[in-house]
Design a protein around this motif. Structure first.
Motif, PDB file in Angstrom:
ATOM      1  N   PRO A  36      -3.231  19.012  -7.263  1.00 35.68           N
ATOM      2  CA  PRO A  36      -2.208  19.023  -8.306  1.00 35.68           C
ATOM      3  C   PRO A  36      -2.137  20.333  -9.090  1.00 35.68           C
ATOM      4  O   PRO A  36      -2.029  20.342 -10.316  1.00 35.68           O
ATOM      5  N   VAL A  37      -2.223  21.460  -8.383  1.00 34.58           N
ATOM      6  CA  VAL A  37      -2.138  22.757  -9.044  1.00 34.58           C
ATOM      7  C   VAL A  37      -0.935  23.509  -8.488  1.00 34.58           C
ATOM      8  O   VAL A  37      -0.506  23.289  -7.356  1.00 34.58           O
ATOM      9  N   THR A  38      -0.399  24.403  -9.283  1.00 30.95           N
ATOM     10  CA  THR A  38       0.754  25.190  -8.869  1.00 30.95           C
ATOM     11  C   THR A  38       0.302  26.454  -8.142  1.00 30.95           C
ATOM     12  O   THR A  38      -0.869  26.842  -8.190  1.00 30.95           O
ATOM     13  N   GLN A  39       1.259  27.097  -7.479  1.00 32.43           N
ATOM     14  CA  GLN A  39       0.931  28.373  -6.850  1.00 32.43           C
ATOM     15  C   GLN A  39       0.559  29.415  -7.902  1.00 32.43           C
ATOM     16  O   GLN A  39      -0.267  30.294  -7.633  1.00 32.43           O
ATOM     17  N   ALA A  40       1.124  29.298  -9.100  1.00 34.10           N
ATOM     18  CA  ALA A  40       0.752  30.215 -10.179  1.00 34.10           C
ATOM     19  C   ALA A  40      -0.708  30.009 -10.583  1.00 34.10           C
ATOM     20  O   ALA A  40      -1.433  30.973 -10.879  1.00 34.10           O
ATOM     21  N   LEU A  92      -4.366  37.100  -7.186  1.00 34.66           N
ATOM     22  CA  LEU A  92      -3.243  37.471  -6.324  1.00 34.66           C
ATOM     23  C   LEU A  92      -1.938  37.160  -7.045  1.00 34.66           C
ATOM     24  O   LEU A  92      -1.912  36.386  -8.006  1.00 34.66           O
ATOM     25  N   SER A  93      -0.842  37.726  -6.571  1.00 41.82           N
ATOM     26  CA  SER A  93       0.461  37.385  -7.127  1.00 41.82           C
ATOM     27  C   SER A  93       0.923  36.050  -6.542  1.00 41.82           C
ATOM     28  O   SER A  93       0.439  35.607  -5.491  1.00 41.82           O
ATOM     29  N   THR A  94       1.879  35.409  -7.201  1.00 44.60           N
ATOM     30  CA  THR A  94       2.405  34.146  -6.666  1.00 44.60           C
ATOM     31  C   THR A  94       3.089  34.380  -5.328  1.00 44.60           C
ATOM     32  O   THR A  94       3.050  33.514  -4.448  1.00 44.60           O
ATOM     33  N   VAL A  95       3.722  35.526  -5.159  1.00 43.45           N
ATOM     34  CA  VAL A  95       4.361  35.848  -3.872  1.00 43.45           C
ATOM     35  C   VAL A  95       3.305  35.929  -2.774  1.00 43.45           C
ATOM     36  O   VAL A  95       3.489  35.401  -1.661  1.00 43.45           O
ATOM     37  N   HIS A  96       2.170  36.567  -3.085  1.00 44.76           N
ATOM     38  CA  HIS A  96       1.087  36.689  -2.101  1.00 44.76           C
ATOM     39  C   HIS A  96       0.475  35.324  -1.802  1.00 44.76           C
ATOM     40  O   HIS A  96       0.144  35.020  -0.640  1.00 44.76           O
ATOM     41  N   ILE A  97       0.322  34.480  -2.826  1.00 44.22           N
ATOM     42  CA  ILE A  97      -0.195  33.127  -2.608  1.00 44.22           C
ATOM     43  C   ILE A  97       0.739  32.351  -1.694  1.00 44.22           C
ATOM     44  O   ILE A  97       0.295  31.678  -0.739  1.00 44.22           O
TER      45      ILE A  97
END
Length: 250
Positions: A177-181, A189-194
């Protein structure tokens, strides 16, 4: 009830009926519930009790003046937010919820009482403290040496194994239950990289992510791809075997 804490501590030693009752007695003293994205305690606050996560996910984090955040660790059900935190004069980090969280506030006096009366609990809590330090060391290696794919895969392996230890997996799946952020803030890492890294893990057939649910079809394969060795979690149950004869009365 501290079911998940009991399950975790029994990875180190087998608790007696009296041990379990003692843990239950202090976790029903005061319980609180917070919504997602709220602080349990903030940097600079004076800690007066120990927080035990009963349900939901939280994290330890540091935040810079410009708003950038580093998640230092994830707290899952059964995790203590530092069993000796009351030694500090002021918090040097914050603990915040990622989901709605129910937690117990355990007083220093209550914890000292039961650890004095129940030495097995004291030993198990020291084990838990040492494992927490071991996890932090592994996170340092993760951030400093592993590639992005290894880094994220390693974290997913760790979370899955920790959840399985306290009975919160179903087969090869679990809630995530966690976000990419959140993952980005934990992994540096950046959210784009994740997002790209998760797609790579999906494409390789190592994970399946649907909403808030993670499936690991082949945990061994993900461990190999992520250079994950679970030895730092110290879940080999050695303590249970060594203690088996001594707890026959339980």
């Amino acid at each position: 009830m501290p079911l998940h804490l009991i399950r975790k501590l029994e990875s180190f030693t087998r608790l007696s009926v009296l041990d379990r009752q003692a843990l239950e007695s202090i976790t029903v003293e005061k319980q609180r519930r917070l919504g997602a994205r709220e602080d349990i305690i903030c940097e600079g606050d004076r800690p007066s009790h120990i927080n035990l996560i009963l349900d939901g996910w939280a994290c330890r984090y540091k935040q810079l003046e410009d708003g950038r955040r580093q998640i230092i660790s994830f707290f899952l059900p059964g995790d203590l937010c530092d069993s000796h935190v009351y030694v500090l004069q002021a918090m040097d980090h914050s603990i915040g919820t990622l989901t709605p969280v129910t937690f117990a506030e355990m007083s220093r006096e209550s914890l000292i009482q039961i650890t004095n009366r129940q030495p097995r609990i004291m030993q198990a809590l020291w084990w838990d403290t040492l494992v927490s330090a071991s996890i932090q060391r592994e996170w340092t290696v993760n951030l400093g040496q592993r590639s992005a794919t290894e880094r994220v895969g390693h974290l997913l392996c760790e979370l899955f194994v920790r959840l399985r230890t306290v009975g919160l997996t179903e087969g090869d799946g679990c809630l995530l239950p966690v976000t990419q952020a959140d993952l980005a803030d934990a992994m540096g890492l950046s959210t784009v990289h994740i997002n790209r890294t998760l797609q790579e893990l999906r494409g390789a057939g190592l994970i399946v992510l649907k909403g808030r649910h993670l499936t690991v079809p082949d945990l061994k394969a993900l461990q190999v791809a992520s250079l994950f060795n679970p030895n730092y979690l110290h879940l080999d149950h050695v303590g249970r075997h060594l203690d088996a004869g001594a707890v026959a009365e339980s």
